[in-house]
Design a protein around this motif. Structure first.
Motif, PDB file in Angstrom:
ATOM      1  N   UNK A  60     -23.682  11.374 -39.854  1.00 53.64           N
ATOM      2  CA  UNK A  60     -24.904  12.175 -39.808  1.00 53.64           C
ATOM      3  C   UNK A  60     -25.224  12.745 -38.432  1.00 53.64           C
ATOM      4  N   UNK A  61     -24.347  12.581 -37.474  1.00 48.64           N
ATOM      5  CA  UNK A  61     -24.594  13.111 -36.129  1.00 48.64           C
ATOM      6  C   UNK A  61     -23.418  13.946 -35.666  1.00 48.64           C
ATOM      7  N   UNK A  62     -23.742  15.045 -35.007  1.00 43.49           N
ATOM      8  CA  UNK A  62     -22.716  15.885 -34.416  1.00 43.49           C
ATOM      9  C   UNK A  62     -22.345  15.316 -33.053  1.00 43.49           C
ATOM     10  N   UNK A  63     -21.066  15.285 -32.750  1.00 40.57           N
ATOM     11  CA  UNK A  63     -20.600  14.815 -31.447  1.00 40.57           C
ATOM     12  C   UNK A  63     -20.267  16.043 -30.624  1.00 40.57           C
ATOM     13  N   UNK A  64     -20.890  16.126 -29.455  1.00 40.34           N
ATOM     14  CA  UNK A  64     -20.624  17.259 -28.580  1.00 40.34           C
ATOM     15  C   UNK A  64     -19.267  17.088 -27.927  1.00 40.34           C
ATOM     16  N   UNK A  65     -18.531  18.181 -27.840  1.00 39.53           N
ATOM     17  CA  UNK A  65     -17.228  18.143 -27.164  1.00 39.53           C
ATOM     18  C   UNK A  65     -17.458  17.876 -25.687  1.00 39.53           C
ATOM     19  N   UNK A  66     -16.643  17.005 -25.135  1.00 45.48           N
ATOM     20  CA  UNK A  66     -16.770  16.649 -23.734  1.00 45.48           C
ATOM     21  C   UNK A  66     -16.257  17.804 -22.883  1.00 45.48           C
ATOM     22  N   UNK A  67     -17.109  18.289 -21.993  1.00 41.71           N
ATOM     23  CA  UNK A  67     -16.729  19.402 -21.125  1.00 41.71           C
ATOM     24  C   UNK A  67     -15.990  18.871 -19.913  1.00 41.71           C
ATOM     25  N   UNK A  68     -14.951  19.585 -19.484  1.00 38.14           N
ATOM     26  CA  UNK A  68     -14.234  19.139 -18.277  1.00 38.14           C
ATOM     27  C   UNK A  68     -15.158  19.219 -17.067  1.00 38.14           C
ATOM     28  N   UNK A  69     -15.041  18.240 -16.199  1.00 31.18           N
ATOM     29  CA  UNK A  69     -15.885  18.222 -15.005  1.00 31.18           C
ATOM     30  C   UNK A  69     -15.375  19.224 -13.992  1.00 31.18           C
ATOM     31  N   UNK A  70     -16.320  19.849 -13.284  1.00 32.91           N
ATOM     32  CA  UNK A  70     -15.963  20.813 -12.245  1.00 32.91           C
ATOM     33  C   UNK A  70     -15.734  20.088 -10.945  1.00 32.91           C
ATOM     34  N   UNK A  71     -14.653  20.410 -10.284  1.00 35.10           N
ATOM     35  CA  UNK A  71     -14.364  19.772  -8.997  1.00 35.10           C
ATOM     36  C   UNK A  71     -14.335  20.776  -7.906  1.00 35.10           C
TER      37      UNK A  71
END
Length: 71
Positions: A60-71
């Motif tokens: 019942x919950x949407x999982x947000x796609x993990x965004x790559x971290x900016x370096x």
């Protein structure tokens, strides 16, 4: 008994089969040197079964796609 509309939908993976149902609660059993947790799931046809929580996925919950971290 909980409100039927408040039960969370789940998918259980059991012996290679995906089973749709609704989560009721976790149950716990204890003995001298062992404890066990199981999830009580209601199948869509109304049958109740216990499953190892590892195989239960709440749907019942949407999982947000993990965004790559900016370096």
């Amino acid at each position: 008994m909980p409100n039927k509309n408040a039960l969370r939908p789940v998918t259980v993976t059991h012996k290679g089969e995906k089973i749709e149902g609704f989560f009721h609660r976790f149950t716990y059993s204890y003995s001298s040197f062992h404890s066990e947790t199981q999830a009580l799931i209601e199948h869509t046809d109304g049958r109740l079964r216990y499953y190892d929580p590892y195989f239960v996925q709440f749907t019942d919950r949407q999982v947000e796609a993990k965004k790559p971290s900016k370096k």
